[in-house]
Design a protein around this motif. Sequence first.
Motif, PDB file in Angstrom:
ATOM      1  N   ARG A  25      -6.782 -65.592 -58.636  1.00  0.00           N
ATOM      2  CA  ARG A  25      -7.779 -65.015 -57.432  1.00  0.00           C
ATOM      3  C   ARG A  25      -6.771 -64.582 -56.351  1.00  0.00           C
ATOM      4  O   ARG A  25      -5.597 -64.929 -56.169  1.00  0.00           O
ATOM      5  N   ARG A  26      -7.562 -63.782 -55.639  1.00  0.00           N
ATOM      6  CA  ARG A  26      -6.773 -63.018 -54.529  1.00  0.00           C
ATOM      7  C   ARG A  26      -6.164 -64.029 -53.480  1.00  0.00           C
ATOM      8  O   ARG A  26      -7.181 -64.816 -53.047  1.00  0.00           O
ATOM      9  N   SER A  27      -4.997 -64.117 -53.072  1.00  0.00           N
ATOM     10  CA  SER A  27      -4.618 -64.951 -52.337  1.00  0.00           C
ATOM     11  C   SER A  27      -5.032 -64.491 -50.652  1.00  0.00           C
ATOM     12  O   SER A  27      -4.761 -63.271 -50.645  1.00  0.00           O
ATOM     13  N   PRO A  28      -5.437 -65.412 -49.902  1.00  0.00           N
ATOM     14  CA  PRO A  28      -5.703 -64.973 -48.691  1.00  0.00           C
ATOM     15  C   PRO A  28      -4.544 -64.861 -47.432  1.00  0.00           C
ATOM     16  O   PRO A  28      -4.927 -64.407 -46.547  1.00  0.00           O
ATOM     17  N   ASP A  29      -3.462 -65.371 -48.088  1.00  0.00           N
ATOM     18  CA  ASP A  29      -2.331 -65.303 -46.998  1.00  0.00           C
ATOM     19  C   ASP A  29      -1.950 -63.745 -46.725  1.00  0.00           C
ATOM     20  O   ASP A  29      -2.226 -62.737 -47.193  1.00  0.00           O
ATOM     21  N   VAL A  30      -0.892 -63.795 -45.842  1.00  0.00           N
ATOM     22  CA  VAL A  30      -0.229 -62.453 -45.221  1.00  0.00           C
ATOM     23  C   VAL A  30       0.976 -62.141 -45.669  1.00  0.00           C
ATOM     24  O   VAL A  30       1.729 -61.381 -45.482  1.00  0.00           O
ATOM     25  N   ARG A  31       1.465 -62.933 -46.732  1.00  0.00           N
ATOM     26  CA  ARG A  31       2.624 -62.662 -47.392  1.00  0.00           C
ATOM     27  C   ARG A  31       2.940 -61.174 -47.983  1.00  0.00           C
ATOM     28  O   ARG A  31       1.999 -60.917 -48.892  1.00  0.00           O
ATOM     29  N   ALA A  32       4.054 -60.535 -47.805  1.00  0.00           N
ATOM     30  CA  ALA A  32       4.073 -59.302 -48.440  1.00  0.00           C
ATOM     31  C   ALA A  32       4.626 -59.409 -49.854  1.00  0.00           C
ATOM     32  O   ALA A  32       5.398 -60.258 -50.094  1.00  0.00           O
ATOM     33  N   ARG A  33       3.508 -59.006 -50.649  1.00  0.00           N
ATOM     34  CA  ARG A  33       3.853 -59.090 -52.197  1.00  0.00           C
ATOM     35  C   ARG A  33       3.266 -57.754 -52.827  1.00  0.00           C
ATOM     36  O   ARG A  33       2.409 -57.225 -52.500  1.00  0.00           O
ATOM     37  N   VAL A  34       4.039 -57.693 -54.092  1.00  0.00           N
ATOM     38  CA  VAL A  34       3.333 -56.261 -54.999  1.00  0.00           C
ATOM     39  C   VAL A  34       2.483 -56.834 -55.739  1.00  0.00           C
ATOM     40  O   VAL A  34       2.579 -57.900 -56.438  1.00  0.00           O
ATOM     41  N   THR A  35       1.217 -56.490 -55.698  1.00  0.00           N
ATOM     42  CA  THR A  35      -0.079 -56.729 -56.362  1.00  0.00           C
ATOM     43  C   THR A  35      -0.554 -55.901 -57.454  1.00  0.00           C
ATOM     44  O   THR A  35      -1.272 -56.012 -58.146  1.00  0.00           O
ATOM     45  N   GLU A  36       0.049 -54.749 -57.440  1.00  0.00           N
ATOM     46  CA  GLU A  36      -0.015 -53.741 -58.639  1.00  0.00           C
ATOM     47  C   GLU A  36       1.146 -52.850 -58.971  1.00  0.00           C
ATOM     48  O   GLU A  36       1.823 -52.429 -58.045  1.00  0.00           O
ATOM     49  N   HIS A  45       4.557 -45.181 -71.053  1.00  0.00           N
ATOM     50  CA  HIS A  45       3.163 -45.390 -70.294  1.00  0.00           C
ATOM     51  C   HIS A  45       2.798 -44.259 -69.889  1.00  0.00           C
ATOM     52  O   HIS A  45       3.640 -43.194 -68.882  1.00  0.00           O
ATOM     53  N   ARG A  46       1.632 -43.948 -69.584  1.00  0.00           N
ATOM     54  CA  ARG A  46       0.557 -42.969 -69.225  1.00  0.00           C
ATOM     55  C   ARG A  46      -0.514 -43.595 -68.310  1.00  0.00           C
ATOM     56  O   ARG A  46      -1.319 -44.046 -68.983  1.00  0.00           O
ATOM     57  N   ARG A  47      -0.477 -43.240 -67.135  1.00  0.00           N
ATOM     58  CA  ARG A  47      -1.806 -43.523 -66.404  1.00  0.00           C
ATOM     59  C   ARG A  47      -2.056 -44.779 -66.380  1.00  0.00           C
ATOM     60  O   ARG A  47      -3.113 -45.316 -66.636  1.00  0.00           O
ATOM     61  N   ALA A  48      -1.115 -45.681 -66.216  1.00  0.00           N
ATOM     62  CA  ALA A  48      -1.177 -47.388 -66.598  1.00  0.00           C
ATOM     63  C   ALA A  48      -1.099 -48.080 -65.149  1.00  0.00           C
ATOM     64  O   ALA A  48      -0.031 -47.578 -64.330  1.00  0.00           O
ATOM     65  N   GLY A  49      -1.978 -48.650 -64.893  1.00  0.00           N
ATOM     66  CA  GLY A  49      -1.812 -49.576 -63.494  1.00  0.00           C
ATOM     67  C   GLY A  49      -2.128 -51.119 -64.067  1.00  0.00           C
ATOM     68  O   GLY A  49      -3.065 -51.478 -64.836  1.00  0.00           O
ATOM     69  N   PHE A  50      -1.242 -51.902 -63.716  1.00  0.00           N
ATOM     70  CA  PHE A  50      -1.000 -53.212 -64.067  1.00  0.00           C
ATOM     71  C   PHE A  50      -1.372 -54.025 -62.780  1.00  0.00           C
ATOM     72  O   PHE A  50      -0.283 -54.317 -61.900  1.00  0.00           O
ATOM     73  N   PRO A  51      -2.244 -54.913 -62.741  1.00  0.00           N
ATOM     74  CA  PRO A  51      -2.586 -56.163 -61.732  1.00  0.00           C
ATOM     75  C   PRO A  51      -1.439 -57.211 -61.801  1.00  0.00           C
ATOM     76  O   PRO A  51      -1.316 -57.579 -62.945  1.00  0.00           O
ATOM     77  N   LEU A  52      -1.053 -57.578 -60.700  1.00  0.00           N
ATOM     78  CA  LEU A  52      -0.059 -58.492 -60.618  1.00  0.00           C
ATOM     79  C   LEU A  52      -0.544 -59.846 -60.036  1.00  0.00           C
ATOM     80  O   LEU A  52      -0.837 -59.562 -58.613  1.00  0.00           O
ATOM     81  N   GLY A  53      -0.677 -61.100 -60.448  1.00  0.00           N
ATOM     82  CA  GLY A  53      -1.276 -61.922 -59.610  1.00  0.00           C
ATOM     83  C   GLY A  53       0.137 -63.024 -59.336  1.00  0.00           C
ATOM     84  O   GLY A  53       1.256 -62.591 -59.421  1.00  0.00           O
ATOM     85  N   GLY A 113       5.024 -45.939 -59.341  1.00  0.00           N
ATOM     86  CA  GLY A 113       4.382 -46.453 -57.980  1.00  0.00           C
ATOM     87  C   GLY A 113       3.985 -47.884 -57.881  1.00  0.00           C
ATOM     88  O   GLY A 113       4.045 -48.777 -58.925  1.00  0.00           O
ATOM     89  N   CYS A 114       3.367 -48.502 -56.662  1.00  0.00           N
ATOM     90  CA  CYS A 114       3.075 -49.777 -56.797  1.00  0.00           C
ATOM     91  C   CYS A 114       2.305 -50.064 -55.492  1.00  0.00           C
ATOM     92  O   CYS A 114       1.971 -49.135 -54.697  1.00  0.00           O
ATOM     93  N   THR A 115       1.602 -51.163 -55.500  1.00  0.00           N
ATOM     94  CA  THR A 115       0.852 -51.558 -54.203  1.00  0.00           C
ATOM     95  C   THR A 115       1.354 -52.768 -53.528  1.00  0.00           C
ATOM     96  O   THR A 115       1.676 -53.636 -54.501  1.00  0.00           O
ATOM     97  N   ALA A 116       1.541 -52.887 -52.238  1.00  0.00           N
ATOM     98  CA  ALA A 116       1.958 -54.263 -51.809  1.00  0.00           C
ATOM     99  C   ALA A 116       0.699 -54.618 -50.621  1.00  0.00           C
ATOM    100  O   ALA A 116       0.594 -53.930 -49.818  1.00  0.00           O
ATOM    101  N   HIS A 372       4.890 -68.995 -52.373  1.00  0.00           N
ATOM    102  CA  HIS A 372       6.046 -68.783 -51.985  1.00  0.00           C
ATOM    103  C   HIS A 372       7.034 -68.190 -53.451  1.00  0.00           C
ATOM    104  O   HIS A 372       7.753 -67.316 -53.038  1.00  0.00           O
ATOM    105  N   ILE A 373       6.386 -68.352 -54.263  1.00  0.00           N
ATOM    106  CA  ILE A 373       7.356 -67.800 -55.592  1.00  0.00           C
ATOM    107  C   ILE A 373       5.979 -67.228 -56.484  1.00  0.00           C
ATOM    108  O   ILE A 373       5.009 -67.626 -56.718  1.00  0.00           O
ATOM    109  N   ARG A 374       6.380 -65.913 -56.911  1.00  0.00           N
ATOM    110  CA  ARG A 374       5.560 -65.237 -57.807  1.00  0.00           C
ATOM    111  C   ARG A 374       6.271 -64.875 -59.026  1.00  0.00           C
ATOM    112  O   ARG A 374       7.497 -64.746 -59.096  1.00  0.00           O
ATOM    113  N   CYS A 375       5.923 -64.906 -60.306  1.00  0.00           N
ATOM    114  CA  CYS A 375       6.382 -64.766 -61.407  1.00  0.00           C
ATOM    115  C   CYS A 375       5.998 -63.631 -62.278  1.00  0.00           C
ATOM    116  O   CYS A 375       4.568 -63.748 -62.674  1.00  0.00           O
TER     117      CYS A 375
END
Length: 398
Positions: A25-36, A45-53, A113-116, A372-375
């Motif tokens: 589930r999407r975290s409600p905090d404001v820590r800067a983190r890469v989510t995609e 890879h072509r036109r690939a988008g990977f969600p990162l939890g 590219g990525c989304t933070a 604090h830690i993402r993997c």
Amino acid sequence: MAVPSVSAEPPAADASPVTVLAQSRRSPDVRARVTELRLSAFAGHRRAGFPLGSVTLFAGPSGAGKTTALAAFEALARLGGGAPLGEAFPDPVACVPARARPDAEGRRGFRIGCTADGAEGPVRLDVAVQAEPVLRVVGERLTAGGVVLLETALRDPGRRTVQAAWHTAGSAPVTRAPLPDDRLGTALLPLRVAGKTDGQRQVLAAAEQMVVALRSVFACDPRPDRMRAPVPTGSGRLLPGCDNLADVLWRTRAECARRHGRLVEALRAGCAGPVADLVAEPLSDGTVRALLDRGEGWCTELARLGDGELRYLALTLVLLTGPGVLDVDAPGEVPDALRSLTVLADGFDRALDPVQRRELLQTAARMGERGHIRCVAAVSDASWAAGAEGVTVVHLKP
């Protein structure tokens, strides 16, 4: 030119070769983190988008692109830290899609590219890189809230610069200036933008969020063959190969008894035989060695442990520590509450038995829940992780 222009548009819904089985589930905090992570045109890879939890497992057979995805993430992290392109992409031609044809001038490239996420909401970064005949950035776009905050383009191939335009929203809508073509422009913005207008402050906030998210990455691949021998005492910061594990244990055991206690508890579940403690012992030659205290005066040197036990120990230590212990160039001016460390682990389950990999995944999930830690890890088969709470499994197809 064979390098497509940078686009801030999301990839086509049916174009990604992935199937997401479970997503945290999407975290409600404001820590800067890469989510995609986006690999629009990168290696296989072509036109690939990977969600990162908070915990993400890339799964698939050999050749599916798991290692490539992690390498792309690590390359972005290096660029976010200010590294030149040649350091982030030591073999850039290997990043070019196999079927990409050169243009009339022999140019080929790739897009990444990525989304933070963070206090500024989702911030998107898209970069187009020319790999041949000269390695250079040929286009970059930073967007947030539907506004293009930074856009660069190669105007004169004879110069080692790109023309950059960033959002100003003052007397002039944008500011234009040249930037070097071998660096990420987003990472340079805090040094170039004055922050006098609301638009400039928006640019700075978005760029800093992206840079903080990318700089807080630790790529880890424990090497058991290098972890068995005593090591010289040093900085006490864990290297990516965990070669200096004994030196780090010498430091962490004294600095944080609570985390050390959690590490010992994890070792009881993942190592054969009794485990009373994990200790570091200084030797007369200035080196330090690590031992498992078996209780009743009996100890086992790490040299006697199997590869699976050593990898389990190293990865558990990584997940239980933080940027102050790991050898990562985290932004010191940003408080811990505003950043989240991301651990990249290729071959996450390599040499581990079913108990070890389950315990390690549970540790990752518990630390991820705290924020604090993402993997982000790669495994050949993730069937053993199906249904695990807080874990995103992304299946890749060759």
